[in-house]
Design a protein around this motif. Structure first.
Motif, short mmCIF file in Angstrom:
data_model
loop_
_atom_site.label_atom_id
_atom_site.label_comp_id
_atom_site.label_asym_id
_atom_site.label_seq_id
_atom_site.Cartn_x
_atom_site.Cartn_y
_atom_site.Cartn_z
N ILE A 156 0.85 -1.12 -0.09
CA ILE A 156 0.09 -0.07 -0.04
C ILE A 156 0.81 1.37 0.08
O ILE A 156 0.66 2.25 -0.81
N LEU A 157 1.78 1.16 0.92
CA LEU A 157 2.65 2.40 1.19
C LEU A 157 3.44 2.97 -0.37
O LEU A 157 3.78 3.96 -0.45
N HIS B 221 -1.45 5.15 -4.34
CA HIS B 221 -1.79 5.63 -3.21
C HIS B 221 -1.10 6.96 -2.80
O HIS B 221 -0.89 7.30 -1.65
N LEU C 138 -1.94 9.56 -0.02
CA LEU C 138 -2.23 9.05 1.49
C LEU C 138 -1.80 10.24 2.34
O LEU C 138 -0.81 11.00 2.15
N SER C 139 -2.64 10.59 3.48
CA SER C 139 -2.29 11.76 4.26
C SER C 139 -1.05 11.19 5.04
O SER C 139 -0.71 10.11 5.23
N THR D 216 -1.98 8.89 7.98
CA THR D 216 -2.46 7.70 7.42
C THR D 216 -1.04 6.86 7.39
O THR D 216 -0.86 5.67 7.58
N GLU D 217 -0.18 7.51 6.66
CA GLU D 217 1.37 6.71 6.14
C GLU D 217 1.87 6.59 7.50
O GLU D 217 2.49 5.18 7.75
#
Ligand SMILES: Nc1ncnc2c1ncn2[C@@H]1O[C@H](COP(=O)(O)OP(=O)(O)OP(=O)(O)O)[C@@H](O)[C@H]1O
Ligand SMILES: [Mg+2]
Length: 211
Positions: free
Chosen positions: A53-54, A59, A62-63, A66-67
């Motif tokens: 995801i990272l 993505h 991503l904020s 969130t990260e």
């Protein structure tokens, strides 16, 4: 049985962490140590999914929070499932990046404050902290060139890199050096400009003093 040693590798992208971790692991095994290798983010099935995801360019929006939580979610699982049990049985644990990466990257890149990051570390990892951290120090240009040539060779999309990366890497490098200056006993700065075997020998000398 005595708790094993927890060693981490840090430094900007392409400085040689993964290369040096593998060489150190081999050398420790030859010397008869029980060695466990792991990586952050990653290291467990759930951690690898989180890493996916990272690193997924879809993505990129991503904020920062969130990260940050995803990095620590991966780390929490790694500590519980892999790192802690290995340390308990007396193994030497080598981890490719850990909370120092978050302090430096999320600090330099995202402007998150260190107190918040350390609080999350406590929630995610409890009292687990490296006994020794090898900071592989190299200038941003060399590191970027190494990472780019590796990505070309392996066809890897793992590291997202663009034109701003030189300046960003330089900031991250400074962040690491500031951290090392604050904790000179735990964080050992190793000059990573030389050939792989010379760097490996310098790493070994730092580690050998402890194991
Ligand atoms: N001392 C060195 N001299 C020249 N090339 C090196 C040296 N150390 C590593 N390399 C090469 O540079 C590339 C990057 O090394 P490596 O993947 O170990 O870095 P890394 O710090 O793990 O990077 P990342 O942060 O992206 O995971 C690889 O192709 C590796 O073979
Ligand atoms: Mg690596």
């Amino acid at each position: 049985m005595a708790r094993g040693l927890f060693l981490t590798f840090e430094g900007i992208d392409g400085c040689g962490k993964t290369t040096q971790l593998a060489l150190l692991s081999e050398r420790l095994r030859e010397a008869g140590h029980d060695v466990l290798e792991t990586v952050e983010p990653g290291g467990t099935d759930a951690g690898r999914a989180i890493r996916g995801i990272l690193l997924d360019p879809r993505h990129h929006a991503l904020s920062a929070r969130t990260e940050l939580l995803l990095y620590f979610a991966s780390r929490a699982q790694n500590v519980t499932e892999v790192i802690s049990p290995a340390l308990q049985r007396g193994a030497t644990v080598l981890c490719d990046r850990f909370t120092d990466s978050t302090i430096v990257y999320q600090g330099a890149g995202r402007g998150l404050d260190e107190a918040t990051i350390l609080e999350l570390h406590r929630i995610a990892c409890g009292s687990i902290f490296p006994d020794l951290t090898i900071l592989l120090d190299v200038d941003a240009e060399t590191s970027l060139a190494r990472a780019r040539s590796r990505n070309r060779e392996t066809g890897s999309e793992e590291t997202r890199m663009d034109d701003e990366d030189g300046a960003f890497f330089a900031r991250v490098r400074e962040g690491y050096l500031r951290l090392a200056a604050r904790e000179p006993k735990r964080i050992r700065v190793v000059d990573a400009r030389g050939p792989v075997d010379v760097v490996a020998q310098n790493v070994w000398e730092e580690v050998n003093a402890l194991v």
